[in-house]
Design an enzyme around this catalytic site. Sequence first.
Site, short mmCIF file in Angstrom:
data_model
loop_
_atom_site.label_atom_id
_atom_site.label_comp_id
_atom_site.label_asym_id
_atom_site.label_seq_id
_atom_site.Cartn_x
_atom_site.Cartn_y
_atom_site.Cartn_z
N ASP A 159 79.12 -51.39 -12.84
CA ASP A 159 80.37 -52.61 -13.11
C ASP A 159 80.86 -52.65 -14.66
O ASP A 159 81.95 -52.66 -14.90
CB ASP A 159 79.88 -54.02 -12.67
CG ASP A 159 79.10 -53.82 -11.18
OD1 ASP A 159 79.75 -53.42 -10.17
OD2 ASP A 159 77.99 -53.89 -11.20
N HIS A 187 75.27 -58.06 -8.88
CA HIS A 187 76.04 -56.95 -8.40
C HIS A 187 76.84 -57.01 -7.16
O HIS A 187 75.85 -56.36 -6.10
CB HIS A 187 75.11 -55.70 -8.62
CG HIS A 187 75.62 -54.33 -7.94
ND1 HIS A 187 76.82 -53.93 -8.57
CD2 HIS A 187 75.58 -53.58 -6.79
CE1 HIS A 187 77.09 -52.83 -7.93
NE2 HIS A 187 76.71 -52.74 -6.91
P1 NAX Z 1 72.45 -42.53 0.69
O1 NAX Z 1 72.65 -43.17 2.22
O2 NAX Z 1 73.42 -41.37 0.64
O3 NAX Z 1 71.10 -42.32 0.59
C1 NAX Z 1 70.21 -43.07 0.39
C2 NAX Z 1 68.76 -42.36 0.66
O4 NAX Z 1 67.72 -43.13 0.75
C3 NAX Z 1 68.61 -41.62 1.89
O5 NAX Z 1 68.48 -40.16 1.78
C4 NAX Z 1 67.48 -42.25 2.48
O6 NAX Z 1 66.79 -41.34 3.44
C5 NAX Z 1 66.63 -42.69 1.45
N1 NAX Z 1 65.86 -43.75 1.88
C6 NAX Z 1 66.09 -44.92 2.68
N2 NAX Z 1 64.85 -45.71 2.76
C7 NAX Z 1 63.91 -45.08 1.85
C8 NAX Z 1 62.53 -45.52 1.50
N3 NAX Z 1 62.06 -46.44 1.96
N4 NAX Z 1 61.96 -44.70 0.58
C9 NAX Z 1 62.62 -43.52 -0.04
N5 NAX Z 1 64.06 -43.26 0.54
C10 NAX Z 1 64.66 -44.06 1.12
O7 NAX Z 1 72.97 -43.55 -0.09
P2 NAX Z 1 73.48 -43.50 -1.59
O8 NAX Z 1 74.96 -43.40 -1.70
O9 NAX Z 1 72.78 -42.36 -2.36
O10 NAX Z 1 73.34 -44.99 -2.35
C11 NAX Z 1 72.07 -45.36 -2.47
C12 NAX Z 1 72.19 -46.90 -2.72
O11 NAX Z 1 72.69 -47.28 -3.92
C13 NAX Z 1 72.74 -47.77 -1.70
O12 NAX Z 1 71.89 -48.79 -1.39
C14 NAX Z 1 74.18 -48.38 -2.40
O13 NAX Z 1 74.46 -49.60 -1.74
C15 NAX Z 1 73.73 -48.40 -3.71
N6 NAX Z 1 74.77 -48.26 -4.86
C16 NAX Z 1 74.35 -49.41 -5.88
C17 NAX Z 1 75.40 -49.55 -6.87
C18 NAX Z 1 75.10 -50.31 -8.10
O14 NAX Z 1 76.01 -50.33 -8.90
N7 NAX Z 1 73.89 -51.14 -8.13
C19 NAX Z 1 76.35 -48.57 -6.77
C20 NAX Z 1 76.65 -47.35 -5.81
C21 NAX Z 1 75.79 -47.67 -4.75
O15 NAX Z 1 76.77 -48.21 -3.56
#
Ligand code: NAX
Length: 325
Positions: A159, A187
């Site tokens: 952000d 956030h």
């Molecule tokens: P993806 O869905 O591509 O990848 C998430 C991965 O996490 C998957 O491979 C899944 O198998 C794995 N996962 C789920 N549960 C798990 C656990 N208990 N232990 C280990 N791995 C686990 O999501 P992606 O686009 O990579 O985004 C990841 C996270 O970042 C999401 O929650 C998203 O909302 C968040 N974000 C946060 C941002 C921020 O500024 N704080 C910005 C970007 C993003 O939106």
Amino acid sequence: TQAPVNVTVTGAAGQIGYALLFRIASGQLLGQDVPVKLRLLEIPQAVKAAEGTAMELEDGAFPLLAGTDIFDDPKQAFEGTNIALLVGARPRSKGMERGDLLEANGGIFKPQGEAINAGAADDIKVLVVGNPANTNALIARSHAPDVPADRFTAMTRLDHNRALAQLSKKLGVPVTELKKLAIWGNHSATQYPSVQHAEVGGKSVDLDQAWLENDFIPTVAKRGAAIIEARGLSSAASAASAAIDHVHTWVNGTPAGDWTSAAVVSDGSYGVPEGLISSFPVTAENGQYKIVQGLEIDDFSRARIDASVAELVEERDTVQKLGLI
Ligand code: NAX
């Protein structure tokens, strides 16, 4: 030569993981003289995909990468880790209520907090990226009572970077000329990107209030949705880049006369209830993030900060009722 620093990345097979791991391996997280060992945590169904990413990491022949291990057990993944990037989270599915979302994530961040408490290195630093990031960090932190509270942070650097980019475009100056922007609060769409103390080329800047309210603030706060609309997928490379920035700054410090933004445990500063993980303007020094103190907060900023913090209080109360903290 230095022993490798252990870096655990959760959600390693996801899209942020894919963008993040190669930048860590290339030395951009900790510096060109610091070898790293990657510890990837995934859920069992995604371990195979993580193995594919690990093969590609190997194929990068990165001089600083001392190895990659893959786990589906948090206890093992956080064993001896120095830096933990908690990226994997449970996304909101159709029809899911906020409480359900917080509960599902509690099921992830509680055991991860416990595992960090049990096995991480003494100098552990945690960055939560997975949403809802602030409250996920709060959950993890509350299950790691032996780890100093200031080691748990959540990411608002994306952000912050978005705010820098928008202001740079508006003023026609490079981002390097801009100082003292700040993201306050959660956030989420309630976040408050503040230019109240911003400086351009060392001077304070007078910006049109209508532009701030109707353009700048909503553009920054809703940028994630705009990326999804355009790309069909949520921000990934920019999120990975911000995660790199967050940890790099944490370890190496902020330049004199400037600050950045991070969600850190509140000490009660600026009326933000103690213990909440809220975004503030922060400096980093000697491996510690510190909330910038003594800033004057104008009425407009006050109302915006209070609104976002109220949302964090609500999230905290919900996870408290669910017995997650
Ligand atoms: P993806 O869905 O591509 O990848 C998430 C991965 O996490 C998957 O491979 C899944 O198998 C794995 N996962 C789920 N549960 C798990 C656990 N208990 N232990 C280990 N791995 C686990 O999501 P992606 O686009 O990579 O985004 C990841 C996270 O970042 C999401 O929650 C998203 O909302 C968040 N974000 C946060 C941002 C921020 O500024 N704080 C910005 C970007 C993003 O939106």
